[in-house]
Scaffold this active site. Sequence first.
Site, mmCIF file in Angstrom:
data_model
loop_
_atom_site.group_PDB
_atom_site.id
_atom_site.type_symbol
_atom_site.label_atom_id
_atom_site.label_comp_id
_atom_site.label_asym_id
_atom_site.label_seq_id
_atom_site.Cartn_x
_atom_site.Cartn_y
_atom_site.Cartn_z
ATOM 1 N N HIS A 211 0.817 -1.213 0.000
ATOM 2 C CA HIS A 211 0.000 0.000 0.000
ATOM 3 C C HIS A 211 0.852 1.265 0.000
ATOM 4 O O HIS A 211 0.324 2.373 0.084
ATOM 5 C CB HIS A 211 -0.908 -0.032 1.250
ATOM 6 C CG HIS A 211 -2.062 0.896 1.203
ATOM 7 N ND1 HIS A 211 -2.261 1.886 2.146
ATOM 8 C CD2 HIS A 211 -3.096 1.008 0.336
ATOM 9 C CE1 HIS A 211 -3.362 2.551 1.871
ATOM 10 N NE2 HIS A 211 -3.890 2.045 0.779
ATOM 11 N N LYS A 213 3.283 4.420 -1.084
ATOM 12 C CA LYS A 213 3.309 5.362 -2.203
ATOM 13 C C LYS A 213 4.530 6.245 -2.009
ATOM 14 O O LYS A 213 4.481 7.232 -1.281
ATOM 15 C CB LYS A 213 2.042 6.213 -2.218
ATOM 16 C CG LYS A 213 0.732 5.401 -2.280
ATOM 17 C CD LYS A 213 -0.163 5.814 -1.147
ATOM 18 C CE LYS A 213 -1.529 5.187 -1.288
ATOM 19 N NZ LYS A 213 -1.705 3.973 -0.519
ATOM 20 N N ASP A 218 17.160 10.465 -7.929
ATOM 21 C CA ASP A 218 18.586 10.793 -7.849
ATOM 22 C C ASP A 218 19.118 10.864 -6.421
ATOM 23 O O ASP A 218 20.163 11.486 -6.183
ATOM 24 C CB ASP A 218 18.864 12.124 -8.567
ATOM 25 C CG ASP A 218 18.823 11.983 -10.085
ATOM 26 O OD1 ASP A 218 18.845 10.836 -10.567
ATOM 27 O OD2 ASP A 218 18.750 13.020 -10.773
ATOM 28 N N HIS A 386 -9.043 11.485 1.955
ATOM 29 C CA HIS A 386 -8.188 10.301 1.868
ATOM 30 C C HIS A 386 -6.881 10.500 2.630
ATOM 31 O O HIS A 386 -5.989 9.664 2.608
ATOM 32 C CB HIS A 386 -7.898 10.002 0.387
ATOM 33 C CG HIS A 386 -7.352 8.648 0.119
ATOM 34 N ND1 HIS A 386 -6.051 8.432 -0.294
ATOM 35 C CD2 HIS A 386 -7.926 7.428 0.196
ATOM 36 C CE1 HIS A 386 -5.851 7.135 -0.467
ATOM 37 N NE2 HIS A 386 -6.965 6.497 -0.173
ATOM 38 N N LYS A 388 -4.041 10.653 5.436
ATOM 39 C CA LYS A 388 -3.647 9.830 6.587
ATOM 40 C C LYS A 388 -2.620 10.634 7.378
ATOM 41 O O LYS A 388 -1.428 10.625 7.066
ATOM 42 C CB LYS A 388 -3.025 8.509 6.128
ATOM 43 C CG LYS A 388 -3.905 7.680 5.156
ATOM 44 C CD LYS A 388 -3.430 7.839 3.761
ATOM 45 C CE LYS A 388 -3.936 6.818 2.773
ATOM 46 N NZ LYS A 388 -5.288 6.424 2.808
ATOM 47 N N ASP A 393 0.109 16.974 20.208
ATOM 48 C CA ASP A 393 0.717 18.058 20.984
ATOM 49 C C ASP A 393 1.386 19.079 20.062
ATOM 50 O O ASP A 393 0.801 19.469 19.056
ATOM 51 C CB ASP A 393 1.670 17.492 22.041
ATOM 52 C CG ASP A 393 0.911 16.729 23.136
ATOM 53 O OD1 ASP A 393 -0.311 16.972 23.283
ATOM 54 O OD2 ASP A 393 1.520 15.906 23.815
#
Length: 468
Positions: A211, A213, A218, A386, A388, A393
Site C-alpha cells: 500500500h 506510495k 537521484d 483520503h 492519513k 501536541d
Amino acid sequence: MRNIIFALYALTTVSIIVVVLSENRNPVKSLAWVTVLLLLPMVGIILYLFFGRNIQNTRKMSRANRRRLKRRESAPTLDARSLGLSAESVQQASLAKALTGAPLYAVSDVRVYTGGEAKFADLKADLRSARRYINIEYYIFESDSVGTEIADILIERALAGVVVRVIYDHVGSFTVRNRFFSRMRRAGVQIYPFFEVTFPQLGTRINWRNHRKLCVIDGRTGYLGGMNIADRYITGGRRFATWRDTHVRVEGPVVAALQYSFAVDWHFMGQPLIEESVDVEPVSAPAIAAHLVTSGPTSAWSSVALMFHKAIAGAKRRVYIQTPYFLPTEPLLKDLTTASLAHVDVRIMLPRHSDSRLLDLASSSYITECLRAGVKIYFYEAGMLHSKCIIVDDEFVTIGSTNFDFRSFEHNFEGNLFFYSRDFNRQMTDIYREDLTRCSRVIPAEWRRRPLARRALESVVRLLSPIL
C-alpha cells in the site's frame, strides 16, 4: 467415497485449528477463526486460506544484505537527545529504532500537498530532471491521463540512460491492462508487480498488499504520502467533487530512509540489490527531524500501529487525526477514549462518504464509543477525505500511507514518515483547522437517533473489520 471426503475435510479443519492455536494470536481472533472453521464447512477453510494465514517473521531480506545496504548509505543520522526535543519525542525515536532500526535524519526541506494538481506538477518536473535513477512505488498506477503522462516521462528518462525502477501493487492496479506496463518495460523501464496474484498463488498472496506510495529521484528528492497515481486525486473522480489527500516532498538526508525502504521491497521481489547510494550534504542545526517507519505482515511487530500507540498514549494536550477509514484495533480505541477521558483534545476527521460503503458502515460502528468518551468526530463534507495524518501536541506529526484500520496495521505493507518539529507541527495544525471549516461535527444526541436498522447493519459489518 463420502466417508473419505468427510475424513479429509475433518483432518484439514483440525490441522488448520492446530496451526491457529500454535501461532498464539490474540485469543479473540483465534476463537473467531476456530468458530468459523467449525460452523462453516468448506467456507471456513476458504476464508482462512485467503484471509487467515500468518506470514509474520517471513524474512524480506537477509541480515547480511541489510548490512550491505546500510554500508552504502552515507547520509548522516541524528541523535534525538541532542536536538532539544521533548522527552516524548525522544522516546518515539527510540521506539522506532527498536522496532525497525529506523535512524533519525535531518530534513532540509519539506513541501506539503493537500491536492493532486500541485503534487503531480512537482513530481513530473522532478522526474523529468532525473539524471541518475528513479525509484517509484505505488499501490495504484492507473492508465488514465496522469498515469499515461508519468509513464511517458519514465519511458523518456529510461531511453536517455536513467535507471528507472517501478513497483506497482498487482491487486491495487488490477484493472489496468498489462499493455500499459508492457510499453514501459519494452522501453527499458524495470517494472514489476508486487505479490502478483496468479494461480496457484491466489490464496497465498491476495490478502497482503503493498500500500506504499513513495518515490526517490537521484537520491536527492523523495515523495511519500496517501496519493496514488490517478486522475481522481486531481478531479475527484466520478463520485466526488474533490479529493482531499496529504502527500509530502522531502529533501535532505531523510531521503535515505525512502531509498532503503524501496531497496528492501525491490530485493524482496527477487531483484538485485540496489547499488546507488544517497549522497547528501549534512544539515547544520536541522529544524525538522524525521524517520520512516515501515510495517507489513512479514514484520515481527506491528510497527506503525505501535508508534501510533505510543504517540496517543503520551499525548498531553491534543490528538488530531485524519483518516478515510476508521476501524481501530481494540488497544488503539482504548488509547483514544482514555486520552479523551483524561481531557486531551481528541479529534477525528473522516469523510462523510468514503469510496467504500462497506467501510463507512464499519467505521460508523466505532463512533458511538468515541463520542461517549468525549472524542470529537468530524465529517468532511467537501468530497473524499483520503488523508492519513496524525498530529500530537506541539512537536509530533506523522504522514504516510497508513489508514487507521486493521488492514493497514496487520495486512498491508505501509510506510509513514514521523516528523519532530514545532514549526512543522504548527503548519500541519493550521491545515487541519482549515479542513475543519469544511466539516460538520457529529452531535452525540443526533448520532444516537440513527435508524435501528442502520445501527444493526453497522454492528454486523463491524464483525468483518479485521479482514476489510
